[in-house]
Design a protein around this motif. Structure first.
Motif, PDB file in Angstrom:
ATOM      1  N   HIS A 190      45.259  68.745  15.432  1.00  0.00           N
ATOM      2  CA  HIS A 190      45.877  67.410  15.421  1.00  0.00           C
ATOM      3  C   HIS A 190      44.834  66.295  15.514  1.00  0.00           C
ATOM      4  O   HIS A 190      45.158  65.126  15.337  1.00  0.00           O
ATOM      5  CB  HIS A 190      46.891  67.274  16.557  1.00  0.00           C
ATOM      6  CG  HIS A 190      48.152  68.029  16.301  1.00  0.00           C
ATOM      7  ND1 HIS A 190      49.309  67.436  15.846  1.00  0.00           N
ATOM      8  CD2 HIS A 190      48.429  69.348  16.386  1.00  0.00           C
ATOM      9  CE1 HIS A 190      50.248  68.360  15.684  1.00  0.00           C
ATOM     10  NE2 HIS A 190      49.740  69.523  16.009  1.00  0.00           N
ATOM     11  N   GLU A 203      45.902  63.060  13.755  1.00  0.00           N
ATOM     12  CA  GLU A 203      47.060  63.471  12.949  1.00  0.00           C
ATOM     13  C   GLU A 203      46.751  63.407  11.437  1.00  0.00           C
ATOM     14  O   GLU A 203      45.801  62.792  10.984  1.00  0.00           O
ATOM     15  CB  GLU A 203      48.315  62.669  13.310  1.00  0.00           C
ATOM     16  CG  GLU A 203      48.711  62.789  14.775  1.00  0.00           C
ATOM     17  CD  GLU A 203      49.069  64.214  15.237  1.00  0.00           C
ATOM     18  OE1 GLU A 203      49.511  65.017  14.400  1.00  0.00           O
ATOM     19  OE2 GLU A 203      48.891  64.505  16.433  1.00  0.00           O
ATOM     20  N   GLY A 229      53.184  64.676  18.358  1.00  0.00           N
ATOM     21  CA  GLY A 229      51.851  65.238  18.136  1.00  0.00           C
ATOM     22  C   GLY A 229      51.458  66.166  19.259  1.00  0.00           C
ATOM     23  O   GLY A 229      52.165  67.124  19.571  1.00  0.00           O
TER      24      GLY A 229
END
Length: 559
Positions: A152, A192, A316
């Motif tokens: 991420h 992200e 996330g």
């Protein structure tokens, strides 16, 4: 012991093992017989040997455990397979060690358009956060990007940021961030997929990430040569799964292209694992695009290759403050994270997917995300009526006392990953435990709490986020230690962990009547381990290996 399910000559028998059937009605036995891709019988060695014919293949388990094939309930097959060729940075700490690893790797890939590293700790430089300037000191003249274990957050050098056109930043959707430096330029940290996607695309592997990045199809469509290249990547991933005793995969990203590649492999030589590929619904899509999910489900619905699921990301991860919390982060008291859907958008989505009779699986790490997704599932039940939907929540790294009982009440599966808690499998405690804060520790990675409250808890690796080996996951679950003495014990026994990788995985896939156990009539998916996993010292479980993997009655891996 009498043999159950006896019949004609077996195609294959496994003898001299400790058979853990995972069937409560007949938990342990000595041998297994297989015919026509199904379990013919389980029973004593003497009884099973009576089913031998002249052509029967005999496998000697040499005293090791014989168990149902592992069902990997949350992984990323295509991108994980591609990453097997990347620079592996797990366990690398300090600038000098990072520099050596990158500089040793770079000459081995002279033609790579972009050098990619994987699994670098957030704390690789201690308390100092990585910037492009660190990476420029290591490798100034070639584009380089490296990913955190959770995939991420990534860090890129200046060359990579320039080539991707994001050195000066870019406007991104909610939950995505190009971290900017005091000089007005990108600092190198990319949070992200929208942030790091433009850099990763330069590596020429964008097709393997489509199921994660957009849920869409390759455009333009690949040439026959590119398609063959992608099939080979997929084959490598499938072989890697079989090597680790995996016989069923519930993939957690997807598009039609992945299904088509797998169908082509199945037609050419057969699949070594059973694979489910979902439709990935992204927050920029509209509800009418669920027609594609229904079509994927209709077209692919066999024991070997299926769809029938919609995957969604709601938030996330904790380490980059992109997980969504009910109360603010302990180390960032003005921030709860930003969801990828508003609560109402998710309710509308859950109702629409559920109405189509499809299963839903949602990445939800923070307790705020878990609550919002449970609310969506509850709304779907009220709108469409209650059915055996088995909707899932993926990860559940933090939850709340109020939400724990809702899993069982709503019939929601808790899909969790034993390698993920900080402190497990060598993962550092920081920064995660400080982000969560001690007040939330008792309900962090709360496998036992959820199981005791009646939830179906299914285990997986989330490969390539964590090592794929289910044996390592079992050890992590058994050795799990609380972070504070006052926290509840969330560990599982060996048998419970095995069940979470077999019986519960089968339940999550609506297949508990045909796999996840070794009993007559069930699919002949089984694994012979190198030792008796229940007799070994828990600290030594990681030495146990999958020696032989059998899927559909065929040997798919032999050490």
């Amino acid at each position: 012991m009498s043999v159950t399910g006896a019949g004609h000559n077996a195609d294959l028998i496994v003898i001299n093992g400790r058979v853990l059937t995972m069937d409560d009605g007949n938990p342990t036995t000595e041998a297994v017989a297989v015919k026509d891709g199904a379990i013919l019988a389980v029973g004593s060695r003497a009884a099973i040997e009576k089913l031998m014919g002249p052509a029967t293949k005999v496998i000697d388990a040499k005293g090791g455990s014989v168990i149902p094939g592992f069902i990997e309930a949350h992984m990323h097959l295509f991108s994980g397979a591609a990453e097997l060729a990347h620079l592996q940075l797990a366990g690398v700490h300090g600038f000098e060690a990072l520099q050596k690893a990158i500089r040793d790797y770079a000459p081995t890939r002279p033609d790579a358009k972009m050098l990619v590293g994987q699994s670098v700790d957030y704390t690789v430089l201690g308390d100092e956060r990585v910037t492009r300037h660190h990476l420029d000191r290591i490798l100034p003249d070639r584009p380089f990007i490296m990913a955190a274990p959770d995939h991420h957050t990534m860090w890129a050098n200046t060359k990579a940021l320039e080539m991707a056109g994001i050195l000066h930043g870019r406007t991104l959707g909610p939950g995505n961030e190009i971290v900017m430096g005091d000089d007005g330029l990108a600092a190198g940290e990319l949070r992200e997929g929208e942030a790091f996607g433009p850099v990763l695309d330069l590596a020429g592997e964008s097709r393997v990430r489509l199921g994660l990045a957009t849920g869409g199809e390759p455009d333009p469509m690949p040439t026959p040569a590119e398609r063959a290249y992608d099939r080979d990547i997929m084959r490598r991933g499938l072989a890697w799964c079989a090597r680790h005793g995996i016989t069923s995969i519930q993939n957690m990203d997807g598009n039609l292209y992945q299904l088509e590649l797998l169908a082509e492999i199945e037609a050419e030589e057969g699949l070594p694992c059973r694979v489910q590929i979902p439709f990935h619904y992204k927050n920029f899509m509209t509800l009418d695009m669920l027609d594609k999910a229904s079509e994927m489900s209709r077209r692919f619905n066999s024991e070997w290759l299926s769809s029938g699921m919609v995957k969604v990301f709601y938030d996330g991860v904790l380490d980059s403050w992109t997980a969504v919390m009910v109360e603010p982060y302990a180390d960032r008291p003005d921030w709860v994270g930003e969801p990828l859907f508003t609560p109402q958008q998710f309710i509308d989505l859950a109702v629409a997917i559920d109405k189509r009779g499809l299963q839903i699986a949602v990445h939800s790490i923070g307790d705020g995300a878990v609550r919002a997704v449970l609310n969506g599932y509850e709304a779907a039940q009220k709108a469409n009526g209650k059915r055996d939907s088995r909707h899932r929540i993926e990860h559940i790294e933090v939850t709340t006392t109020e939400d724990v009982p809702r899993f069982a009440e709503l019939g929601v599966i808790a899909s969790m990953q034993p390698p993920h808690p900080p402190g497990a499998m060598g993962l550092p405690l920081e920064p995660t435990v400080s982000r969560i804060g001690a007040a939330r520790w008792p309900l962090s990675y709360a496998w036992r709490t959820l199981k005791d409250a009646g939830a179906h808890v299914v285990f997986a690796s989330d490969w390539p986020v964590s090592p794929i080996d289910p044996i390592l996951g079992i050890q992590a679950a058994v050795l799990r230690k609380p972070w504070a003495q006052s926290d509840p014990d969330q560990s599982f026994s060996v048998r419970e962990s095995l069940a979470a990788y077999t019986v519960e995985g089968a339940y999550a896939g609506f297949a508990e009547h045909r796999k996840g156990m070794l009993k007559p009539g069930y699919l002949a998916d089984l694994v012979v381990l190198s030792a008796d996993i229940e007799a070994i010292d828990p600290e030594m479980i990681h030495h146990v290996r999958s020696q032989i993997t059998i899927c559909g009655g065929k040997v798919t891996y032999q050490a």
